[in-house]
Design an enzyme around this catalytic site. Structure first.
Site, mmCIF file in Angstrom:
data_model
loop_
_atom_site.group_PDB
_atom_site.id
_atom_site.type_symbol
_atom_site.label_atom_id
_atom_site.label_comp_id
_atom_site.label_asym_id
_atom_site.label_seq_id
_atom_site.Cartn_x
_atom_site.Cartn_y
_atom_site.Cartn_z
ATOM 1 N N GLU B 60 0.817 -1.217 0.000
ATOM 2 C CA GLU B 60 0.000 0.000 0.000
ATOM 3 C C GLU B 60 0.849 1.266 0.000
ATOM 4 O O GLU B 60 0.473 2.278 -0.591
ATOM 5 C CB GLU B 60 -0.950 0.000 1.207
ATOM 6 C CG GLU B 60 -2.235 -0.804 1.006
ATOM 7 C CD GLU B 60 -2.019 -2.311 1.043
ATOM 8 O OE1 GLU B 60 -0.937 -2.751 1.471
ATOM 9 O OE2 GLU B 60 -2.943 -3.049 0.648
ATOM 10 N N HIS B 129 -12.441 -4.571 8.169
ATOM 11 C CA HIS B 129 -12.777 -4.486 6.738
ATOM 12 C C HIS B 129 -14.138 -3.823 6.539
ATOM 13 O O HIS B 129 -14.795 -4.068 5.539
ATOM 14 C CB HIS B 129 -12.797 -5.878 6.097
ATOM 15 C CG HIS B 129 -11.445 -6.492 5.926
ATOM 16 N ND1 HIS B 129 -10.710 -6.978 6.985
ATOM 17 C CD2 HIS B 129 -10.684 -6.687 4.819
ATOM 18 C CE1 HIS B 129 -9.564 -7.467 6.535
ATOM 19 N NE2 HIS B 129 -9.518 -7.298 5.229
#
Ligand SMILES: Cc1ncc(C[n+]2csc(CCOP(=O)(O)OP(=O)(O)O)c2C)c(N)n1
Ligand SMILES: [Mg+2]
Lengths: 342, 326
Positions: B60, B129
């Site tokens: 990321e 999530h």
């Protein structure tokens, strides 16, 4: 590439692939950095340089060797220890000292400070103070060159301590997989802030021994010899421009001063600094020029002109006003202002 | 005019901009050959090729850092971070790098990029999530932050975000991906910083964002049909820039303010709106502003648990009804 060393004197053994013109440029660049950094330290003692500052005294050969091998369009990404790399790309001493002294004539008019020197027109795409952040950013700039089919190379400088942060490893893998024209330059000055790098790193060469993990050649060079650095830079840039992907180069060097202005560097073993000072990059290079038959007068002239430039810059900065308050809210957004609501 | 899902609108919005401008490039994990884990970018790789639509490693920081370097040097990257929860592993770029370089360099550098990400709950994915993290981004000077609630807005705001010269964080709500809506043919370009009154009303203003917009609309229908309370629903759409004029204008007409936020309570975006209204329209108010939020807890996974923590149409309707004293 193994550790390269210049041959001892005797002109028959001298490798003159660099040439006198480039050597004088390499020398001058190192002297500019040395004098400007020394001046920054003096100005700090006079309380005219505020905040923090991280000097590259002793590490000049890395900045000079790479910058002198770069072309227009090549981009530098530096750390908070970035004065040297900024000066090496041709930014004036006045602009750099002005920023350190927080004056309106500074490179960013005092809005960035010592740790964030940036001069887009010189290809200095920023100095980054979060360890490792700029390695991925340099990848992105290299991606642009690759996408556009340009030959520009992105060059990213960082320290030995940076090889232990995640962004280093993400960037190395990313650059290797995408075959990006980026050159990663680790200035191994043996210390992170105050801790010896060997105490906190699983391998002996913090960058070199990691190269294999990314399919790259192990390159560890003498970072105090500007010729060696210049040659390694040239080879890595050629590789990048030919579309053959990234390089990781570890330059062995040493900082003569503390980590930052707050650091008296008491943690160093006795005699270490003195030993490294025998391998002072400027001394090494002065001898090199003499070996190649450069007259002492020509060397003295360079020294004198640089000293004059730094003196003039210092005076100009002392005379320069502080930044006006109206720049406080400029350039937060691209429209020039800071409005976050209507 | 055609009906299309929010999911398909993402690919259409990106395709519209990539067709217009060859400097628009797109990168992220599984976004190219696989078409994205939410299948929101299917077809882009086939249409624009491997140089412009690129799969990345699970990195990321490298994704956002590379997007920034490309943006600084002339491209217009769109980067995907699969789940917005993962902002926490690359937050340096969001908090320290994208939004500060222009300022620190005294305007020398630019950062025209878009980070698009799957935000929000409803998929029973649990605490790491499912979060709504738009408020993490709203608090940082130098960023722009948008969160569309309809397929049409996805396309229009995506176009606005890509064309914007500043870094824009683009929150797509995961639970809205299958939702359908009418989308006009041809190019759609919206403007950042504009809220939309999606239901006019005279008794109370309800400000909502993303998935909370259809829920606020459903609540408004119930309030009207069952209690005769006529609510105005404002889809805030853009947290930065924030369209305070539309919100203040609405409150000046209805004299009551409710915010419906999916983010946990502390420092949610609704607090900022309430504070602005309290500062600037206090005497327009006939009662205290009320925030309806997810409680200040991590999100649970089980459906019966997740369903009660997110603001529902029922909770919104009951809260409004109770506050209005009817
Ligand atoms: C993410 C992060 N962690 C810690 C620091 C604090 N810090 C600043 S410089 C430094 C040492 C870096 O060492 P090295 O990479 O060897 O570079 P050098 O200073 O020796 O040039 C540290 C730990 C930081 N700026 N960023
Ligand atoms: Mg170091």
């Amino acid at each position: 590439m193994a550790l390269q060393n210049e041959r001892p004197s005797g002109s028959a053994g001298l490798n003159d692939d660099i040439g006198e013109k480039k050597r004088l440029e390499l020398y001058r660049t190192q002297v500019v950095i040395r004098e400007a950094e020394q001046r920054a330290f003096d100005l700090f003692l006079q309380n005219l340089v505020k905040g923090t500052s991280h000097l590259s005294l002793g590490q000049e050969a890395v900045a000079a060797g790479f910058a002198c091998a770069m072309q227009k369009g090549d981009l530098s990404f530096c750390t908070y220890r970035g004065h040297a790399h900024t000066l090496a790309r041709g930014v004036s001493v006045e602009k750099v000292l002005g920023e350190l002294m927080q004056r309106d004539n500074g490179l960013m008019r005092g809005k960035g400070g010592s740790m964030h020197l940036t001069s887009e027109e010189h290809g200095v795409m920023g100095s980054y103070a979060i360890i490792g952040a700029h390695l991925p950013i340099a990848c992105g700039a290299a991606w642009r060159a690759q996408y556009k089919g340009d030959k520009d190379v992105s060059v990213c400088f960082f320290g030995d301590g940076t090889t232990n942060i995640g962004a280093f490893h993400e960037a190395l893998n990313f650059a290797a997989v995408w075959k990006l024209p980026v050159v990663f330059v680790c200035e191994n000055n043996l210390y992170m802030e105050y801790t010896p790098i060997g105490d906190v790193t699983a391998v002996k060469s913090p960058a070199g021994d990691r190269a294999a993990a990314y399919g790259l050649e192990k390159i560890v060079i003498d970072g105090n010899d500007a010729d060696v650095v210049y040659r390694a830079a040239r080879a890595a840039f050629e590789k990048a421009r030919a579309g053959n992907g990234p390089s990781l180069i570890e330059c062995l060097t040493y900082r003569h001063s503390g980590h930052s202005r707050a650091d008296p560097a008491k943690y160093r073993p006795e005699g270490e600094l003195e030993k490294w000072k025998l391998r002072d990059p400027i001394k090494i290079y002065k001898d090199r020029l003499k070996q190649f038959g450069v007259r002492p007068k020509a060397i003295d002239d360079i020294d004198a002109s640089v000293r004059q430039e730094v003196d003039d810059a210092t005076e100009a900065c002392k005379r320069a006003p502080m930044p006006p308050l109206d720049i406080l809210t400029t350039d937060v957004y691209a429209d020039g202002g800071w409005a976050w609501r209507n | 005019m055609a009906e299309m899902t929010y999911r398909d609108a993402v690919a259409r919005g990106i395709a519209q901009e990539m067709t217009r401008d060859p400097d628009v490039v797109f990168l992220g994990e599984d976004v190219a050959k696989a078409g994205g884990v939410f299948k929101a970018t299917v077809g882009l790789f086939e249409q624009f090729g491997p140089l412009r639509v690129r799969d990345t490693p699970i990195s990321e920081q490298a994704i956002l850092g590379a997007a920034m370097g490309a943006a600084m040097t002339g491209l217009k990257p769109i980067a995907e971070i699969m789940f917005s929860d993962f902002f926490a592993v690359c937050f340096d770029y969001i908090a320290n790098e994208f939004p500060k370089s222009r300022y620190m360099s005294n305007g020398q550098t630019k950062c025209p990029l878009v980070v698009r990400t799957g935000n929000g709950a409803g998929s029973r994915f649990g605490a790491q999530h499912s979060q709504s993290v738009e408020n993490w981004c709203m608090m940082i000077p130098g960023l722009k932050v948008v969160a569309p609630s309809t397929p049409r807005d996805v396309i229009g705001l995506m176009a606005a975000a890509v064309r914007d010269p500043d870094p824009v964080i683009f929150f797509e709500h995961k639970s809205l991906y299958p939702m359908k809506g009418e989308v006009p043919d041809g190019e759609i370009v919206d403007t950042l910083g504009s809220a939309k009154i999606v239901r006019p009303g005279k008794d109370a203003t309800i400000c909502a964002l993303a998935l909370m917009v259809p829920r606020a609309l459903a609540a408004a229908e119930t309030l009207k049909s069952e209690h005769g309370i006529d609510c105005e629903v404002v889809d805030v759409r853009s947290l930065v820039p924030l369209d305070t004029q539309t919100i203040l204008g609405s409150v000046a007409r209805t004299h009551r303010l409710f915010t419906v936020e999916e983010n946990p309570r502390l420092c949610g975006w609704g607090a900022e709106i309430v504070s602005i209204v309290a500062d600037e329209a206090f005497y327009e108010l006939d009662g205290p502003p009320v925030r309806i939020t997810t409680p200040h807890i991590p999100l649970p996974a089980a459906d019966i648990l997740e369903d009660i923590v997110l603001p529902t149409p029922q909770r919104i309707a009951e809260t409004v009804k109770r506050s209005l004293g009817s």
